[in-house]
Design a protein around this motif. Structure first.
Motif, PDB file in Angstrom:
ATOM      1  N   SER A   1      -3.933  -8.532   5.380  1.00  0.00           N
ATOM      2  CA  SER A   1      -3.822  -7.400   4.461  1.00  0.00           C
ATOM      3  C   SER A   1      -3.744  -7.834   3.004  1.00  0.00           C
ATOM      4  CB  SER A   1      -2.590  -6.557   4.813  1.00  0.00           C
ATOM      5  OG  SER A   1      -1.409  -7.342   4.720  1.00  0.00           O
ATOM      6  N   GLY A   2      -3.417  -9.090   2.758  1.00  0.00           N
ATOM      7  CA  GLY A   2      -3.310  -9.570   1.387  1.00  0.00           C
ATOM      8  C   GLY A   2      -4.637  -9.936   0.749  1.00  0.00           C
ATOM      9  N   ARG A   3      -5.708  -9.984   1.542  1.00  0.00           N
ATOM     10  CA  ARG A   3      -7.041 -10.317   1.000  1.00  0.00           C
ATOM     11  C   ARG A   3      -8.057  -9.448   1.724  1.00  0.00           C
ATOM     12  NH1 ARG A   3     -11.570 -13.698   1.718  1.00  0.00           N
ATOM     13  NH2 ARG A   3     -12.354 -14.613  -0.220  1.00  0.00           N
ATOM     14  N   GLN A   4      -8.403  -8.340   1.118  1.00  0.00           N
ATOM     15  CA  GLN A   4      -9.261  -7.350   1.760  1.00  0.00           C
ATOM     16  C   GLN A   4     -10.672  -7.459   1.194  1.00  0.00           C
ATOM     17  OE1 GLN A   4      -7.425  -3.437   1.745  1.00  0.00           O
ATOM     18  NE2 GLN A   4      -5.383  -4.325   1.918  1.00  0.00           N
ATOM     19  N   MET A   5     -11.570  -8.003   2.006  1.00  0.00           N
ATOM     20  CA  MET A   5     -12.951  -8.237   1.588  1.00  0.00           C
ATOM     21  C   MET A   5     -13.904  -7.557   2.565  1.00  0.00           C
ATOM     22  SD  MET A   5     -12.542 -10.158  -1.112  1.00  0.00           S
ATOM     23  CE  MET A   5     -14.041 -11.072  -1.449  1.00  0.00           C
ATOM     24  N   PRO A   6     -15.047  -7.076   2.077  1.00  0.00           N
ATOM     25  CA  PRO A   6     -16.024  -6.481   2.985  1.00  0.00           C
ATOM     26  C   PRO A   6     -16.727  -7.538   3.825  1.00  0.00           C
ATOM     27  CG  PRO A   6     -16.909  -6.558   0.761  1.00  0.00           C
ATOM     28  CD  PRO A   6     -15.486  -7.014   0.669  1.00  0.00           C
ATOM     29  N   ILE A   7     -17.235  -7.124   4.970  1.00  0.00           N
ATOM     30  CA  ILE A   7     -17.997  -8.030   5.834  1.00  0.00           C
ATOM     31  C   ILE A   7     -19.479  -7.972   5.474  1.00  0.00           C
ATOM     32  CG2 ILE A   7     -18.715  -8.516   8.208  1.00  0.00           C
ATOM     33  CD1 ILE A   7     -16.021  -7.411   9.136  1.00  0.00           C
ATOM     34  N   ALA A   8     -20.042  -6.781   5.495  1.00  0.00           N
ATOM     35  CA  ALA A   8     -21.475  -6.604   5.248  1.00  0.00           C
ATOM     36  C   ALA A   8     -21.692  -6.435   3.748  1.00  0.00           C
ATOM     37  CB  ALA A   8     -22.003  -5.400   6.016  1.00  0.00           C
ATOM     38  N   ALA A   9     -21.692  -7.544   3.035  1.00  0.00           N
ATOM     39  CA  ALA A   9     -21.826  -7.503   1.581  1.00  0.00           C
ATOM     40  C   ALA A   9     -22.534  -8.753   1.109  1.00  0.00           C
ATOM     41  CB  ALA A   9     -20.447  -7.399   0.933  1.00  0.00           C
ATOM     42  N   ARG A  10     -23.088  -8.684  -0.083  1.00  0.00           N
ATOM     43  CA  ARG A  10     -23.717  -9.856  -0.688  1.00  0.00           C
ATOM     44  C   ARG A  10     -22.758 -10.440  -1.710  1.00  0.00           C
ATOM     45  NH1 ARG A  10     -29.865 -10.445  -3.083  1.00  0.00           N
ATOM     46  NH2 ARG A  10     -29.679 -12.643  -3.703  1.00  0.00           N
TER      47      ARG A  10
ATOM     48  N   ASP B   1       0.841  -1.195   0.000  1.00  0.00           N
ATOM     49  CA  ASP B   1       0.000   0.000   0.000  1.00  0.00           C
ATOM     50  C   ASP B   1       0.880   1.251   0.000  1.00  0.00           C
ATOM     51  OD1 ASP B   1      -2.295   1.476  -0.038  1.00  0.00           O
ATOM     52  OD2 ASP B   1      -2.774   1.223   2.080  1.00  0.00           O
ATOM     53  N   GLU B   2       1.880   1.281  -0.889  1.00  0.00           N
ATOM     54  CA  GLU B   2       2.854   2.375  -0.864  1.00  0.00           C
ATOM     55  C   GLU B   2       2.269   3.700  -1.338  1.00  0.00           C
ATOM     56  OE1 GLU B   2       6.822   1.874  -2.248  1.00  0.00           O
ATOM     57  OE2 GLU B   2       6.832  -0.278  -1.843  1.00  0.00           O
ATOM     58  N   ARG B   3       1.272   3.650  -2.213  1.00  0.00           N
ATOM     59  CA  ARG B   3       0.710   4.915  -2.708  1.00  0.00           C
ATOM     60  C   ARG B   3      -0.012   5.681  -1.596  1.00  0.00           C
ATOM     61  NH1 ARG B   3       0.486   9.094  -4.426  1.00  0.00           N
ATOM     62  NH2 ARG B   3      -0.016   9.871  -6.487  1.00  0.00           N
ATOM     63  N   ARG B   4      -0.306   4.993  -0.516  1.00  0.00           N
ATOM     64  CA  ARG B   4      -0.918   5.651   0.649  1.00  0.00           C
ATOM     65  C   ARG B   4       0.006   6.703   1.245  1.00  0.00           C
ATOM     66  NH1 ARG B   4      -4.788   3.918   4.692  1.00  0.00           N
ATOM     67  NH2 ARG B   4      -4.248   4.600   6.799  1.00  0.00           N
ATOM     68  N   HIS B   5       1.329   6.465   1.134  1.00  0.00           N
ATOM     69  CA  HIS B   5       2.282   7.327   1.832  1.00  0.00           C
ATOM     70  C   HIS B   5       3.268   8.037   0.909  1.00  0.00           C
ATOM     71  CE1 HIS B   5       1.221   4.034   4.732  1.00  0.00           C
ATOM     72  NE2 HIS B   5       0.891   5.096   5.425  1.00  0.00           N
ATOM     73  N   PHE B   6       3.502   7.501  -0.293  1.00  0.00           N
ATOM     74  CA  PHE B   6       4.574   8.017  -1.141  1.00  0.00           C
ATOM     75  C   PHE B   6       4.036   8.598  -2.452  1.00  0.00           C
ATOM     76  CE2 PHE B   6       7.037   4.706   1.259  1.00  0.00           C
ATOM     77  CZ  PHE B   6       7.872   5.586   1.917  1.00  0.00           C
ATOM     78  N   GLU B   7       4.760   9.564  -2.956  1.00  0.00           N
ATOM     79  CA  GLU B   7       4.518  10.129  -4.273  1.00  0.00           C
ATOM     80  C   GLU B   7       5.484   9.466  -5.262  1.00  0.00           C
ATOM     81  OE1 GLU B   7       2.491  12.701  -6.904  1.00  0.00           O
ATOM     82  OE2 GLU B   7       2.089  12.101  -4.830  1.00  0.00           O
TER      83      GLU B   7
END
Length: 566
Positions: A555-564, A125-131
């Motif tokens: 962090s390698g598999r980011q899925m929503p909880i409240a979803a269909r 997630d480097e774009r979160r912190h770096f340009e």
């Protein structure tokens, strides 16, 4: 001729002073070996990856102080060039930092290059912190060689499929004699071979020798295996540093070829790495060792059920920390078989691990009695089964609090995937060692642990035992789940396989396609998909796990909880 020291170090995120000390010691060794250049890994000053520490002003001030200390140390070794990685301030709009490579020499910054391609996928997630840095190539003459410089991801897009720009092509146009790439490349199954394929391929296509320097060590979920290497256009990978340990090594580079410090040809590098089960063993052992050390733990505790998962966890913990620093606790209930208790005792005796017994039958009975008195309904079925797991989890947390041991959770990837675990029970803990291993792999690694030791550490009775949670009379895992050889193949496709093109995942796709050729198979696959989807809330609350496969929970598999999902 250029003498280059690659410094494959086990650096700690945020330990600026400690990292500087390790880097200076390596530079002093390089100077003694008459090196012209020493190369450290990506973000070596602060460790990879610091996350939102990069947003804290006090942390950035410590980075500035650390860089000043490195420059001062480089002034004391004026003949040596230092390639280091560090966050540096940007100018203008966008993020306030670059992920930079700097070359220090004689106390001054001779060159600065900002990483252009910032990964934002899987665990990154480097774009979160770096340009991103500008689309320019950076080359520096050191001695009689022109050295081109890259940072990690900048070298991974030579096929041109993931980003619009290809820094490797731009660097080729600058005509260096050698490319140096600094990296923080986390390890997973097949990653070493993937690095070799990509960078040796780029070396061949562009006619440029490449020196690839990686970090080593465990950081939370991730483990870095080191395995730094050198590649030549015609010969491919010609040198490889050690895996899973620090390695500071000086090489000669002359007329496009790498040699050892004394001028000999490096030892041949095998195309294939260590076997899969040995890879798992080494990765998990290093992951626990560094996680415990960095978090201030010297001892761990594991609930010993007499089953395969806790047995393997205990065996790996004993290898990582030494048996004297591992404690097992067996907690028999009215449903526990005498064989499970005896197997726990035999296991801990084989490992040299202390085993405590803490029966829970009376605690369960007391809870059940009070539940009925308070709510007017007997406690039975799933609530009673989960109560036993939660009491065990509470006992283990009590032990952890009382004696200061890190609690290791024992769930495997198959169970975590489908929610076959009890929240606030067997999911309790600070780290999971086998949470990225499918159940079939747990059995395979257990057999390998015994073979590696040359004796029976994990009793054969445990390996041969049919899996059971032993929370109800005659309970078996297959009463609630498909057989693990079937379940695991479906899970490989659902969790990993749609994105990956390895032979393993191709086999999983073929297996599932065959399974879905009839109505019963389609229903089974749909059932597994549904179980994975509706148990995301459990995984979100579970402890971190040591990652060994390309796509792990966390962090390698980011899925929503409240979803269909379906």
């Amino acid at each position: 001729m250029l003498r280059i020291t690659l410094a494959q170090l086990n650096l700690t995120v945020g330990d600026i002073e400690g990292n500087v000390a390790r880097m200076v010691a390596a530079a002093q060794q390089a100077a003694r070996e008459q090196a012209d250049l020493i190369v450290f890994s990506e973000l070596s000053l602060c460790g990879y990856y610091p996350g939102d520490l990069l947003e804290e002003s006090a942390f950035l001030q410590r980075i500035d102080a650390g860089m000043a200390a490195l420059q001062q140390a480089s002034a004391a070794l004026p003949q040596l060039h230092w390639v280091v990685g560090a966050p540096t301030p940007t100018q203008g709009p966008g993020k306030k930092l670059h992920n930079s490579l700097l070359v220090l020499q004689g106390g001054a910054v001779r060159l600065q290059y900002a990483k252009q391609l910032l990964p934002t996928y899987n665990i990154f997630d480097e774009r979160r912190h770096f340009e991103p840095g500008p689309d320019v190539a950076k080359v520096l003459r050191i001695g009689n060689a022109q050295v081109g410089l890259l940072v990690c991801e900048d070298g991974w897009n030579d096929h041109g499929a993931d980003y619009a720009t290809n820094p490797f092509e731009r660097l080729r146009d600058a005509a260096p004699d050698l490319v140096v790439s600094i990296n923080a490349s986390p390890s997973h199954l097949g990653k070493r071979e993937q690095r070799h394929q990509i960078f040796a391929g780029a070396s061949r296509r562009h006619g440029l020798p490449v020196l690839y320097v990686n970090q080593v060590g465990g950081h939370d979920q991730l483990v870095y295996d080191g395995a730094s290497f050198a590649a030549e256009p015609d010969a491919g990978v010609v040198f490889e540093a050690a895996r899973f340990v620090e390695d500071v090594r000086t090489l000669q580079f002359d007329n496009g070829h790498f040699r050892t410090a004394d001028g000999a040809a490096p030892a041949p590098v095998p195309a294939e790495g260590i076997p899969t089960m040995e890879f798992y063993r080494q990765q998990i052992v290093l992951g626990l060792k560094d996680y415990a050390r960095r978090c201030g733990f010297t001892q761990v505790v594991v609930g010993s059920s007499g089953g395969i998962d806790s047995a393997l966890t205990l065996a790996l913990a004993a290898q990582a920390l030494g048996p004297d620093n591992v404690v097992g606790v067996t907690m028999p209930s009215r449903y526990s078989s005498s064989g499970s208790v005896d197997d726990s005792a035999q296991l801990c005796q084989n490992l040299g691990v202390r085993l405590h017994t803490h029966p829970i039958a009376e605690l369960v009975a007391g809870y059940a009695q009070q539940f009925e008195a308070s709510f007017g309904q007997p406690l039975a079925g799933l609530p009673l089964e989960n109560l036993q797991a939660r009491i065990r989890g509470t006992v283990l947390m009590e032990y952890s609090n009382a004696f200061g041991h890190l609690l290791l959770t024992t769930g495997n990837k198959s169970e975590i995937a489908v929610g076959y675990c009890t929240l606030y029970g067997d999911t309790n803990g600070g780290l999971g060692l086998i949470g990225d291993l499918y159940k079939t792999e747990v059995f395979a690694l257990s057999r390998h642990v015994n073979a590696h030791a040359g004796r029976e550490l994990i009793p054969q009775a445990i390996i041969d035992k049919e899996p059971s949670a032993e929370l109800a009379p005659g309970q078996r895992d297959v009463d609630s789940l498909p057989p693990y050889p079937v379940l695991d193949e479906v899970l490989k496709l659902v969790i990993e396989g749609e994105r990956l093109s390895t032979p393993e995942h191709a086999a999983a796709r073929a297996f599932v396609a065959q399974l879905e050729s009839d109505e019963a198979g389609r229903a089974l696959v749909q059932r597994v998909r549904s179980m994975v989807a509706r148990n995301e809330y459990k995984r979100r609350q579970a402890p971190p796990i040591v990652r060994v496969r390309p796509r792990a929970f966390g962090s390698g598999r980011q899925m929503p909880i409240a979803a269909r999902y379906v």
